[in-house]
Design a protein around this motif. Sequence first.
Motif, short mmCIF file in Angstrom:
data_model
loop_
_atom_site.label_atom_id
_atom_site.label_comp_id
_atom_site.label_asym_id
_atom_site.label_seq_id
_atom_site.Cartn_x
_atom_site.Cartn_y
_atom_site.Cartn_z
N PHE A 17 43.06 53.89 -0.35
CA PHE A 17 42.33 53.24 0.72
C PHE A 17 40.95 53.88 0.89
CE2 PHE A 17 46.66 52.41 2.96
CZ PHE A 17 47.02 51.56 1.93
N LYS A 18 40.90 55.20 0.78
CA LYS A 18 39.63 55.89 0.90
C LYS A 18 38.70 55.51 -0.25
CE LYS A 18 41.80 59.78 3.29
NZ LYS A 18 42.18 61.21 3.22
N ALA A 42 37.33 51.94 0.28
CA ALA A 42 36.24 51.88 1.26
C ALA A 42 34.90 52.30 0.64
CB ALA A 42 36.57 52.77 2.45
N THR A 53 38.24 45.37 -0.32
CA THR A 53 38.90 45.10 0.95
C THR A 53 40.41 45.27 0.81
OG1 THR A 53 37.19 43.48 1.50
CG2 THR A 53 39.22 43.42 2.80
N LEU A 76 41.75 51.98 7.64
CA LEU A 76 40.99 51.49 6.49
C LEU A 76 41.53 50.18 5.95
CD1 LEU A 76 40.48 54.88 4.60
CD2 LEU A 76 38.85 53.67 6.07
N VAL A 77 42.56 49.64 6.60
CA VAL A 77 43.23 48.43 6.15
C VAL A 77 43.09 47.35 7.23
CG1 VAL A 77 45.49 47.42 5.59
CG2 VAL A 77 44.86 49.68 4.71
N THR A 78 42.91 46.11 6.81
CA THR A 78 42.93 44.98 7.74
C THR A 78 44.36 44.51 7.88
OG1 THR A 78 40.67 44.32 7.17
CG2 THR A 78 42.07 42.67 8.21
N GLN A 107 35.34 47.26 3.44
CA GLN A 107 36.06 47.27 4.70
C GLN A 107 35.44 46.26 5.67
OE1 GLN A 107 35.96 50.94 6.86
NE2 GLN A 107 37.82 50.49 8.03
N ASN A 117 36.84 45.35 8.83
CA ASN A 117 37.22 45.46 10.24
C ASN A 117 36.03 45.67 11.19
OD1 ASN A 117 39.83 45.08 9.48
ND2 ASN A 117 40.54 47.15 9.93
#
Length: 503
Positions: A247-248, A251, A256, A294-296, A436, A438
């Motif tokens: 996830f890092k 980003a 996404t 970091l996630v939608t 990302q 969000n």
Amino acid sequence: MKAITVRRLLLAGVSSLALAATGVLAAPGGSATVSAAYPAVHPTVADYLQLSAGATPPTQAQCAAAGRRCFSPQAVRAAYNLGPLYANGDDGRGQTIAIIDSYGSDTMAHDLHVFDQAFGVAAMCGEEGAACQPGMPSFSELHLQGSPATVAPPPTSQGTGQEDKAAWDLEVSLDVETAHAMAPGANILLVTTPTAETLGVQGMPQMMDAEQYVVDHHLANVISQSFSSDEGAFHSEASLENLRHAFKSAAQNGVTMLSSSGDSGSAGATKTPVKSGGTTLPYPSVGWPASDPLVTAVGGTYLCTDPGAVSGRTTDSSDNPAACQSNPGAAEVGWTGSGGGYSQYFAKPAYQSSLPAGSTAIGAMRGVPDVSLQAAPGTGALIYVSLPPDGSSGLKCGATACSSGWYDIGGTSLACPETAGLVSIADQLNGGGLGQINPALYKLSTDPAKYAADFNDVTLGNNTTDPTVPGYPATTGWDPITGLGTPNAAALLPDLVSAVHAG
């Protein structure tokens, strides 16, 4: 253009994957840390029902007789206003959606072709029987650690029951077919990992390493994760932190990350091997990866619109399910099973500090979900599945085995890949990955005019599934069942691109 099916071993990750199998997870930098067993990975399919066999989809009359309304791709597109985007040639072309699943499906290329033929969805290079032409989107598969055939364990097996390949076959068909239906021009890369029998309740480290590979090798713009494990099932915050490396990286690389919010409402459970069952957590819980900042996170609704529509968002309050009938005039109602609430590990991110007027308050911890889409089984989507004759006894329809045919299926596993399709269209508008999203989503939501134009605010429903665990009501603005609401795609996606660039 030749169809390319990617079938290769993740050579660069063999060491870390092997360490994960023995309970030692290799960190992205190459160091290894000893960690406790991770909770089980499970697909977020809430419910499925086989409605017909053969290649012809069921009629709405057949669906109604089963107490459901079944949505074709065209009806879903109408409900979320994708028509103007398609008319401009905005259908995800040139972008790639990576779908991460355990095991995969032995028949996916065939099932995709049946689905596309039945509903008139554009064919993909790589699906069975499709002649590849320049400019066609491609369907390909990347099998990490190999792709063993889907076969049932021998009767003498002492396995945990975790290897339910038939359930994952259903998940794979759902993910691939619905993502393609929403973004018919986007490429789809199905990324699969096998969970060795010795892992028991593990599997999450392998999936995160697979996502790291996708990000590192720039294989996709958006990654769809239709799987979940409740935060309370992790032994510690540190064990969860060890899994966040992909996830890092995403980003930092314009990718996404999406995740379904789960199908148990506000309730959670610790996950033990399938044969041993699980234990309900005595407090409201949310699932990870959805809870990661970091996630939608994608929640779910009952979609109470006309399942036969090909254009326009037409409310239908007369047909099943009861949630639609009991809320006349509502185009969507928050789904009871929509996972939502507040994280116990992650602090409220800065982007959730400002919410639309009337929103449910978000305190010190991350609120879930961020957005929603259709998910309730009673207002689900039709998918085609042809299961192999062997494999964990196949799927069961009541007491009877069921296999090839058309299924009506629900769960936030449906909402997540459909949202991935929408993000790929936004990526096309952007000329590349948005990364990302969000911060941009919440920024749009604080502008009353933008919020009213871009989102369908869902204000009805409650996600209490266990009477011993308090749930949450849907409210004006953001709430812990539908997030900011569902998209008006033709308005939201261009605005999303602009908001990302505005910072």
